[in-house]
Scaffold this active site. Structure first.
Site, short mmCIF file in Angstrom:
data_model
loop_
_atom_site.label_atom_id
_atom_site.label_comp_id
_atom_site.label_asym_id
_atom_site.label_seq_id
_atom_site.Cartn_x
_atom_site.Cartn_y
_atom_site.Cartn_z
N TYR A 118 0.87 -1.19 0.00
CA TYR A 118 0.00 0.00 0.00
C TYR A 118 0.90 1.23 0.00
CZ TYR A 118 -3.02 3.71 1.70
OH TYR A 118 -3.71 4.90 1.83
N GLU A 206 -3.37 7.51 -3.98
CA GLU A 206 -3.46 6.28 -3.20
C GLU A 206 -3.30 5.11 -4.16
OE1 GLU A 206 -7.18 5.05 -1.24
OE2 GLU A 206 -5.99 4.83 0.59
#
Ligand code: GDP
Ligand code: MN
Length: 396
Positions: A118, A206
Protein backbone atom coordinates in the site's frame (compact mmCIF):
# COMPACT_ATOMS: atom_id res chain seq x y z
CA UNK A 1 -11.33 16.82 -8.21
CA UNK A 2 -11.43 13.05 -8.48
CA UNK A 3 -10.52 11.27 -11.68
CA UNK A 4 -10.75 7.71 -12.96
CA UNK A 5 -8.11 5.04 -12.44
CA UNK A 6 -7.12 5.10 -16.12
CA UNK A 7 -6.63 8.87 -16.01
CA UNK A 8 -4.63 8.67 -12.80
CA UNK A 9 -2.42 6.04 -14.37
CA UNK A 10 -1.90 8.29 -17.41
CA UNK A 11 -0.60 11.02 -15.12
CA UNK A 12 1.66 8.60 -13.23
CA UNK A 13 3.02 7.17 -16.46
CA UNK A 14 3.84 10.64 -17.78
CA UNK A 15 6.21 11.08 -14.82
CA UNK A 16 7.91 7.73 -15.33
CA UNK A 17 6.00 5.78 -12.68
CA UNK A 18 5.62 2.19 -13.86
CA UNK A 19 1.97 1.18 -14.21
CA UNK A 20 -0.02 -1.88 -15.12
CA UNK A 21 -0.71 -0.99 -18.75
CA UNK A 22 -4.24 -0.70 -20.04
CA UNK A 23 -6.62 0.80 -22.59
CA UNK A 24 -10.02 2.24 -21.78
CA UNK A 25 -13.15 0.95 -23.58
CA UNK A 26 -16.82 1.94 -23.67
CA UNK A 27 -18.25 -1.13 -25.42
CA UNK A 28 -17.46 -4.87 -25.34
CA UNK A 29 -16.24 -4.57 -28.93
CA UNK A 30 -13.82 -1.81 -28.00
CA UNK A 31 -12.68 -3.94 -25.07
CA UNK A 32 -11.78 -6.78 -27.43
CA UNK A 33 -9.83 -4.38 -29.66
CA UNK A 34 -8.06 -3.02 -26.58
CA UNK A 35 -7.16 -6.54 -25.46
CA UNK A 36 -5.72 -7.38 -28.89
CA UNK A 37 -3.64 -4.22 -28.87
CA UNK A 38 -2.36 -4.96 -25.37
CA UNK A 39 -1.39 -8.49 -26.34
CA UNK A 40 0.74 -7.09 -29.14
CA UNK A 41 2.30 -4.59 -26.79
CA UNK A 42 2.87 -6.80 -23.75
CA UNK A 43 2.66 -10.38 -24.92
CA UNK A 44 0.08 -11.33 -22.30
CA UNK A 45 -2.99 -13.24 -23.41
CA UNK A 46 -4.82 -12.72 -20.13
CA UNK A 47 -6.46 -9.43 -19.28
CA UNK A 48 -8.18 -7.78 -16.38
CA UNK A 49 -11.41 -5.86 -16.97
CA UNK A 50 -11.84 -3.05 -14.47
CA UNK A 51 -14.93 -0.87 -13.98
CA UNK A 52 -14.10 2.85 -14.14
CA UNK A 53 -16.11 4.64 -11.46
CA UNK A 54 -15.10 7.13 -8.81
CA UNK A 55 -15.19 4.64 -5.94
CA UNK A 56 -12.82 2.14 -4.43
CA UNK A 57 -13.47 -1.46 -3.45
CA UNK A 58 -14.49 -2.33 -7.01
CA UNK A 59 -12.94 -5.77 -6.77
CA UNK A 60 -15.27 -6.68 -3.89
CA UNK A 61 -18.32 -5.52 -5.83
CA UNK A 62 -17.53 -7.59 -8.93
CA UNK A 63 -16.10 -4.68 -10.89
CA UNK A 64 -12.63 -6.21 -11.46
CA UNK A 65 -12.43 -9.52 -13.31
CA UNK A 66 -9.82 -11.66 -15.02
CA UNK A 67 -10.43 -12.69 -18.63
CA UNK A 68 -8.39 -15.59 -20.03
CA UNK A 69 -9.27 -15.14 -23.71
CA UNK A 70 -10.94 -12.68 -26.05
CA UNK A 71 -14.32 -14.31 -25.65
CA UNK A 72 -14.15 -13.77 -21.92
CA UNK A 73 -13.00 -10.18 -22.46
CA UNK A 74 -16.15 -9.55 -24.49
CA UNK A 75 -18.43 -11.35 -22.02
CA UNK A 76 -17.03 -9.70 -18.91
CA UNK A 77 -16.92 -6.24 -20.49
CA UNK A 78 -20.56 -6.80 -21.47
CA UNK A 79 -21.45 -7.63 -17.87
CA UNK A 80 -19.58 -4.73 -16.32
CA UNK A 81 -20.40 -1.90 -18.75
CA UNK A 82 -23.84 -0.60 -17.86
CA UNK A 83 -24.04 -2.34 -14.50
CA UNK A 84 -24.73 -0.49 -11.26
CA UNK A 85 -21.62 -1.29 -9.32
CA UNK A 86 -22.15 -1.45 -5.57
CA UNK A 87 -18.99 -1.33 -3.47
CA UNK A 88 -18.30 -0.56 0.20
CA UNK A 89 -17.64 3.03 -0.96
CA UNK A 90 -20.82 3.65 -2.98
CA UNK A 91 -24.42 4.17 -1.91
CA UNK A 92 -26.78 1.20 -1.91
CA UNK A 93 -27.88 2.00 -5.47
CA UNK A 94 -24.28 1.88 -6.62
CA UNK A 95 -22.65 3.70 -9.51
CA UNK A 96 -23.39 3.23 -13.16
CA UNK A 97 -20.37 1.97 -15.11
CA UNK A 98 -19.81 3.72 -18.45
CA UNK A 99 -16.30 2.52 -19.21
CA UNK A 100 -13.90 -0.28 -18.38
CA UNK A 101 -10.14 -0.33 -18.31
CA UNK A 102 -8.75 -3.38 -20.07
CA UNK A 103 -5.34 -4.11 -18.58
CA UNK A 104 -2.53 -6.56 -18.99
CA UNK A 105 -2.63 -9.34 -16.38
CA UNK A 106 0.37 -8.65 -14.19
CA UNK A 107 -0.19 -11.42 -11.68
CA UNK A 108 1.67 -13.95 -13.80
CA UNK A 109 0.13 -17.40 -13.92
CA UNK A 110 2.21 -19.63 -11.70
CA UNK A 111 3.69 -16.68 -9.86
CA UNK A 112 3.22 -18.02 -6.35
CA UNK A 113 3.93 -14.85 -4.46
CA UNK A 114 3.40 -11.49 -6.05
CA UNK A 115 3.86 -8.93 -3.28
CA UNK A 116 1.18 -6.28 -2.78
CA UNK A 117 1.99 -3.08 -0.95
CA UNK A 118 0.00 0.00 0.00
CA UNK A 119 1.30 3.47 -0.77
CA UNK A 120 -0.23 6.93 -0.60
CA UNK A 121 1.06 10.47 -0.86
CA UNK A 122 -0.84 13.21 0.93
CA UNK A 123 -0.53 16.33 3.04
CA UNK A 124 -0.03 15.96 6.77
CA UNK A 125 -2.14 18.90 7.92
CA UNK A 126 -0.64 18.91 11.40
CA UNK A 127 2.93 19.44 10.23
CA UNK A 128 2.07 21.12 6.93
CA UNK A 129 4.29 18.71 5.04
CA UNK A 130 3.67 16.10 2.41
CA UNK A 131 4.09 12.54 3.51
CA UNK A 132 4.31 9.12 1.99
CA UNK A 133 2.28 6.56 3.88
CA UNK A 134 3.01 2.93 3.10
CA UNK A 135 2.53 -0.59 4.28
CA UNK A 136 3.45 -4.17 3.51
CA UNK A 137 -0.26 -4.96 3.83
CA UNK A 138 -1.40 -3.89 0.38
CA UNK A 139 -4.38 -5.10 -1.57
CA UNK A 140 -6.74 -4.90 1.38
CA UNK A 141 -8.62 -2.15 3.23
CA UNK A 142 -6.04 0.20 4.68
CA UNK A 143 -8.65 1.21 7.29
CA UNK A 144 -8.65 -2.38 8.58
CA UNK A 145 -4.85 -2.44 8.69
CA UNK A 146 -4.87 0.86 10.58
CA UNK A 147 -7.31 -0.54 13.11
CA UNK A 148 -5.90 -4.01 13.65
CA UNK A 149 -2.18 -3.72 12.92
CA UNK A 150 -1.27 -0.02 13.03
CA UNK A 151 2.44 -0.87 13.48
CA UNK A 152 2.44 -2.12 9.89
CA UNK A 153 1.78 1.37 8.54
CA UNK A 154 4.83 3.60 8.09
CA UNK A 155 5.11 7.26 7.17
CA UNK A 156 7.89 9.33 5.65
CA UNK A 157 7.58 13.12 5.85
CA UNK A 158 9.17 15.28 3.21
CA UNK A 159 10.91 18.57 3.87
CA UNK A 160 9.53 20.93 1.21
CA UNK A 161 12.80 22.86 0.90
CA UNK A 162 14.79 19.85 -0.27
CA UNK A 163 12.16 17.38 -1.49
CA UNK A 164 12.25 13.62 -1.12
CA UNK A 165 15.80 12.53 -0.31
CA UNK A 166 17.52 9.38 -1.52
CA UNK A 167 17.87 7.97 1.97
CA UNK A 168 14.13 8.34 2.48
CA UNK A 169 13.30 6.39 -0.68
CA UNK A 170 15.77 3.70 0.43
CA UNK A 171 14.24 3.58 3.91
CA UNK A 172 10.83 2.98 2.37
CA UNK A 173 12.17 0.14 0.21
CA UNK A 174 13.94 -1.33 3.26
CA UNK A 175 10.86 -1.14 5.49
CA UNK A 176 8.87 -2.93 2.79
CA UNK A 177 11.30 -5.82 3.17
CA UNK A 178 12.91 -5.44 -0.25
CA UNK A 179 16.43 -6.26 -1.31
CA UNK A 180 18.45 -6.54 -4.52
CA UNK A 181 16.72 -5.51 -7.71
CA UNK A 182 13.33 -5.08 -6.05
CA UNK A 183 14.92 -2.60 -3.63
CA UNK A 184 16.36 -0.53 -6.48
CA UNK A 185 13.10 -0.63 -8.42
CA UNK A 186 11.15 0.51 -5.36
CA UNK A 187 13.41 3.52 -4.73
CA UNK A 188 12.93 4.53 -8.37
CA UNK A 189 9.18 3.99 -8.09
CA UNK A 190 8.84 6.06 -4.92
CA UNK A 191 10.99 8.88 -6.29
CA UNK A 192 8.99 9.12 -9.53
CA UNK A 193 5.73 8.85 -7.61
CA UNK A 194 6.62 11.76 -5.34
CA UNK A 195 7.70 13.91 -8.28
CA UNK A 196 4.40 13.11 -10.00
CA UNK A 197 2.48 14.13 -6.87
CA UNK A 198 4.21 17.49 -6.57
CA UNK A 199 4.31 18.35 -10.28
CA UNK A 200 0.68 17.43 -10.90
CA UNK A 201 -0.50 19.54 -7.92
CA UNK A 202 -2.35 16.58 -6.52
CA UNK A 203 -4.12 16.46 -3.19
CA UNK A 204 -4.00 12.68 -2.83
CA UNK A 205 -2.40 9.66 -4.45
CA UNK A 206 -3.46 6.28 -3.20
CA UNK A 207 -1.88 3.29 -4.90
CA UNK A 208 -3.32 0.07 -3.55
CA UNK A 209 -1.86 -2.25 -4.52
CA UNK A 210 1.65 -1.42 -5.57
CA UNK A 211 2.80 -4.73 -7.00
CA UNK A 212 6.16 -6.47 -7.05
CA UNK A 213 6.19 -9.16 -9.71
CA UNK A 214 8.38 -12.24 -9.39
CA UNK A 215 10.82 -10.63 -11.82
CA UNK A 216 11.13 -7.62 -9.51
CA UNK A 217 9.10 -5.09 -11.43
CA UNK A 218 7.40 -2.55 -9.16
CA UNK A 219 4.21 -1.05 -10.57
CA UNK A 220 0.97 0.74 -9.77
CA UNK A 221 -1.92 -1.70 -10.27
CA UNK A 222 -4.52 0.74 -8.99
CA UNK A 223 -4.47 4.54 -8.84
CA UNK A 224 -6.75 6.83 -6.89
CA UNK A 225 -5.74 10.38 -7.76
CA UNK A 226 -7.38 13.51 -6.36
CA UNK A 227 -6.28 16.72 -8.04
CA UNK A 228 -6.26 20.06 -6.27
CA UNK A 229 -9.16 22.09 -7.72
CA UNK A 230 -7.35 25.32 -7.00
CA UNK A 231 -4.44 24.32 -9.23
CA UNK A 232 -6.48 23.13 -12.20
CA UNK A 233 -6.06 26.46 -13.95
CA UNK A 234 -2.46 25.54 -14.64
CA UNK A 235 -3.23 22.00 -15.82
CA UNK A 236 -5.76 22.41 -18.62
CA UNK A 237 -5.23 18.80 -19.70
CA UNK A 238 -6.12 17.55 -16.22
CA UNK A 239 -9.10 19.88 -15.95
CA UNK A 240 -10.46 18.16 -19.08
CA UNK A 241 -10.44 14.85 -17.19
CA UNK A 242 -13.48 15.88 -15.20
CA UNK A 243 -16.30 13.36 -15.59
CA UNK A 244 -19.49 15.09 -14.49
CA UNK A 245 -21.40 11.80 -14.72
CA UNK A 246 -19.58 10.89 -11.50
CA UNK A 247 -20.48 14.07 -9.68
CA UNK A 248 -23.49 15.32 -7.78
CA UNK A 249 -25.71 17.01 -10.41
CA UNK A 250 -26.63 19.95 -8.18
CA UNK A 251 -22.99 20.57 -7.30
CA UNK A 252 -22.10 20.60 -10.99
CA UNK A 253 -24.85 23.14 -11.65
CA UNK A 254 -23.73 25.28 -8.73
CA UNK A 255 -20.18 25.37 -10.03
CA UNK A 256 -21.45 26.50 -13.42
CA UNK A 257 -23.16 29.54 -11.90
CA UNK A 258 -20.23 30.20 -9.58
CA UNK A 259 -21.82 29.20 -6.28
CA UNK A 260 -20.09 27.16 -3.59
CA UNK A 261 -22.54 24.34 -2.89
CA UNK A 262 -22.03 21.03 -1.12
CA UNK A 263 -24.90 18.58 -0.95
CA UNK A 264 -25.68 17.11 2.51
CA UNK A 265 -28.26 14.70 3.92
CA UNK A 266 -30.40 16.96 6.14
CA UNK A 267 -33.71 18.83 5.83
CA UNK A 268 -32.83 22.51 6.33
CA UNK A 269 -31.56 24.33 3.28
CA UNK A 270 -28.99 27.05 3.97
CA UNK A 271 -28.15 30.18 2.07
CA UNK A 272 -25.33 32.12 3.64
CA UNK A 273 -22.69 34.63 2.64
CA UNK A 274 -19.18 33.65 3.67
CA UNK A 275 -17.84 30.17 4.32
CA UNK A 276 -17.23 30.76 8.04
CA UNK A 277 -20.75 32.03 8.63
CA UNK A 278 -22.05 29.10 6.59
CA UNK A 279 -20.28 26.66 8.91
CA UNK A 280 -21.60 28.47 11.99
CA UNK A 281 -25.10 28.40 10.50
CA UNK A 282 -24.89 24.65 10.01
CA UNK A 283 -23.90 24.27 13.68
CA UNK A 284 -26.84 26.42 14.65
CA UNK A 285 -29.26 24.29 12.66
CA UNK A 286 -27.93 21.17 14.36
CA UNK A 287 -28.33 22.75 17.79
CA UNK A 288 -31.91 23.61 16.91
CA UNK A 289 -32.56 19.93 16.20
CA UNK A 290 -32.42 20.08 12.40
CA UNK A 291 -29.86 18.76 9.95
CA UNK A 292 -28.41 20.99 7.22
CA UNK A 293 -29.37 19.89 3.71
CA UNK A 294 -26.44 21.69 2.15
CA UNK A 295 -23.57 24.05 2.52
CA UNK A 296 -24.06 27.10 0.34
CA UNK A 297 -21.93 30.20 0.23
CA UNK A 298 -23.51 32.82 -2.04
CA UNK A 299 -20.48 35.08 -1.68
CA UNK A 300 -20.28 38.81 -1.25
CA UNK A 301 -22.83 39.92 -3.83
CA UNK A 302 -26.15 38.48 -2.74
CA UNK A 303 -28.30 40.24 -5.36
CA UNK A 304 -31.69 39.03 -6.60
CA UNK A 305 -30.20 36.98 -9.41
CA UNK A 306 -27.81 35.12 -7.16
CA UNK A 307 -30.42 34.61 -4.48
CA UNK A 308 -32.76 33.16 -7.10
CA UNK A 309 -30.06 30.79 -8.38
CA UNK A 310 -29.39 29.75 -4.80
CA UNK A 311 -33.12 29.11 -4.17
CA UNK A 312 -33.30 26.96 -7.28
CA UNK A 313 -30.36 24.84 -6.19
CA UNK A 314 -31.63 24.36 -2.65
CA UNK A 315 -35.13 23.44 -3.81
CA UNK A 316 -33.81 20.68 -6.08
CA UNK A 317 -33.36 18.69 -2.90
CA UNK A 318 -36.71 17.09 -2.01
CA UNK A 319 -35.66 16.63 1.60
CA UNK A 320 -35.65 20.36 2.24
CA UNK A 321 -38.41 21.25 4.75
CA UNK A 322 -37.27 24.79 5.59
CA UNK A 323 -34.73 27.29 4.35
CA UNK A 324 -32.57 29.42 6.61
CA UNK A 325 -31.05 32.48 4.99
CA UNK A 326 -28.29 33.98 7.07
CA UNK A 327 -26.64 37.02 5.57
CA UNK A 328 -24.25 39.47 7.12
CA UNK A 329 -24.46 42.81 5.38
CA UNK A 330 -20.98 44.19 5.47
CA UNK A 331 -20.10 45.20 1.96
CA UNK A 332 -23.54 44.38 0.61
CA UNK A 333 -26.41 46.25 2.29
CA UNK A 334 -29.09 44.19 4.04
CA UNK A 335 -32.01 46.06 2.46
CA UNK A 336 -30.72 45.18 -1.01
CA UNK A 337 -30.42 41.54 -0.04
CA UNK A 338 -33.92 41.59 1.44
CA UNK A 339 -35.30 43.07 -1.76
CA UNK A 340 -33.37 40.39 -3.66
CA UNK A 341 -34.99 37.67 -1.58
CA UNK A 342 -38.49 39.09 -2.07
CA UNK A 343 -37.97 39.53 -5.83
CA UNK A 344 -36.51 36.05 -6.25
CA UNK A 345 -39.35 34.56 -4.20
CA UNK A 346 -41.98 36.26 -6.36
CA UNK A 347 -40.15 35.36 -9.56
CA UNK A 348 -40.00 31.70 -8.70
CA UNK A 349 -43.56 31.49 -7.53
CA UNK A 350 -43.45 27.88 -6.39
CA UNK A 351 -41.47 27.97 -3.18
CA UNK A 352 -43.60 25.98 -0.79
CA UNK A 353 -41.32 25.62 2.18
CA UNK A 354 -41.11 28.13 5.03
CA UNK A 355 -38.21 30.53 4.92
CA UNK A 356 -36.47 32.14 7.84
CA UNK A 357 -34.26 35.09 7.07
CA UNK A 358 -31.68 36.56 9.36
CA UNK A 359 -30.12 39.76 8.08
CA UNK A 360 -27.59 41.46 10.24
CA UNK A 361 -25.37 44.44 9.52
CA UNK A 362 -25.85 47.60 7.47
CA UNK A 363 -29.53 48.59 7.19
CA UNK A 364 -30.71 45.42 8.95
CA UNK A 365 -33.79 47.21 10.33
CA UNK A 366 -34.92 48.40 6.91
CA UNK A 367 -34.36 44.87 5.63
CA UNK A 368 -36.57 43.43 8.34
CA UNK A 369 -39.35 45.81 7.35
CA UNK A 370 -39.09 44.77 3.71
CA UNK A 371 -39.36 41.11 4.66
CA UNK A 372 -42.16 41.59 7.17
CA UNK A 373 -44.22 43.70 4.75
CA UNK A 374 -43.71 41.45 1.76
CA UNK A 375 -46.78 39.33 2.48
CA UNK A 376 -44.79 36.19 1.71
CA UNK A 377 -44.24 33.10 3.82
CA UNK A 378 -40.94 34.49 4.99
CA UNK A 379 -40.09 35.13 8.62
CA UNK A 380 -37.41 37.51 9.67
CA UNK A 381 -35.03 37.40 12.58
CA UNK A 382 -32.24 39.63 13.69
CA UNK A 383 -30.54 37.50 16.33
CA UNK A 384 -28.84 34.23 15.55
CA UNK A 385 -30.72 32.34 18.29
CA UNK A 386 -34.05 33.81 17.22
CA UNK A 387 -33.44 32.44 13.73
CA UNK A 388 -32.64 29.02 15.16
CA UNK A 389 -35.77 28.98 17.29
CA UNK A 390 -37.91 29.88 14.28
CA UNK A 391 -36.37 27.06 12.27
CA UNK A 392 -37.12 24.67 15.12
CA UNK A 393 -40.70 25.93 15.29
CA UNK A 394 -41.42 25.36 11.60
CA UNK A 395 -39.87 21.89 11.73
CA UNK A 396 -41.88 20.83 14.77
P1 GDP B 1 -10.27 -1.80 -6.17
O1 GDP B 1 -10.94 -3.06 -5.74
O2 GDP B 1 -11.26 -0.75 -6.58
O3 GDP B 1 -9.30 -1.29 -5.15
O4 GDP B 1 -9.46 -2.13 -7.52
P2 GDP B 1 -7.96 -2.65 -7.76
O5 GDP B 1 -7.45 -2.00 -8.96
O6 GDP B 1 -7.15 -2.48 -6.52
O7 GDP B 1 -8.15 -4.17 -8.08
C1 GDP B 1 -8.70 -5.09 -7.14
C2 GDP B 1 -7.92 -6.37 -7.11
O8 GDP B 1 -7.91 -6.97 -8.39
C3 GDP B 1 -6.43 -6.22 -6.78
O9 GDP B 1 -6.17 -6.13 -5.41
C4 GDP B 1 -5.88 -7.50 -7.35
O10 GDP B 1 -5.96 -8.53 -6.40
C5 GDP B 1 -6.80 -7.80 -8.53
N1 GDP B 1 -6.07 -7.49 -9.76
C6 GDP B 1 -5.75 -6.28 -10.26
N2 GDP B 1 -4.98 -6.41 -11.37
C7 GDP B 1 -4.82 -7.73 -11.57
C8 GDP B 1 -4.13 -8.50 -12.54
O11 GDP B 1 -3.46 -7.99 -13.46
N3 GDP B 1 -4.22 -9.86 -12.44
C9 GDP B 1 -4.92 -10.48 -11.46
N4 GDP B 1 -4.98 -11.78 -11.46
N5 GDP B 1 -5.56 -9.78 -10.52
C10 GDP B 1 -5.52 -8.42 -10.56
MN1 MN C 1 -7.31 -0.85 -5.07
Amino acid sequence: MNIHEYQGKEILNSFGVRIQRGIVASTPKEAVEAAKELTELTGTGWHVIKAQVHAGGRGKGGGVKLAKNLKEVEEIAGQIIGMNLVTPQTSAEGKKVHQVLVTEDVYYPGDSEPEEYYMSVLLNRTTGRNMIMYSTEGGMDIETVAEETPHLIFTEEIDPSVGLQGFQARRIAFNLGLSGNGFKEMTKFVTALYTAYVESDSALFEINPVLKTSDDKIMAVDAKVTLDDNALFRHKDYAAMRDIREENAVEVEAREVGLNYVDLDGNVGCMVNGAGLAMATMDLIKQAGGEPANFLDVGGTADAKRVEEAFRLILKDENVKAILINIFGGIVRCDRVAQGIVDAYKNMGNINVPIIVRLQGTNADIAKEIIDNSGLDVQSAIEFQEAADKVQAVLA
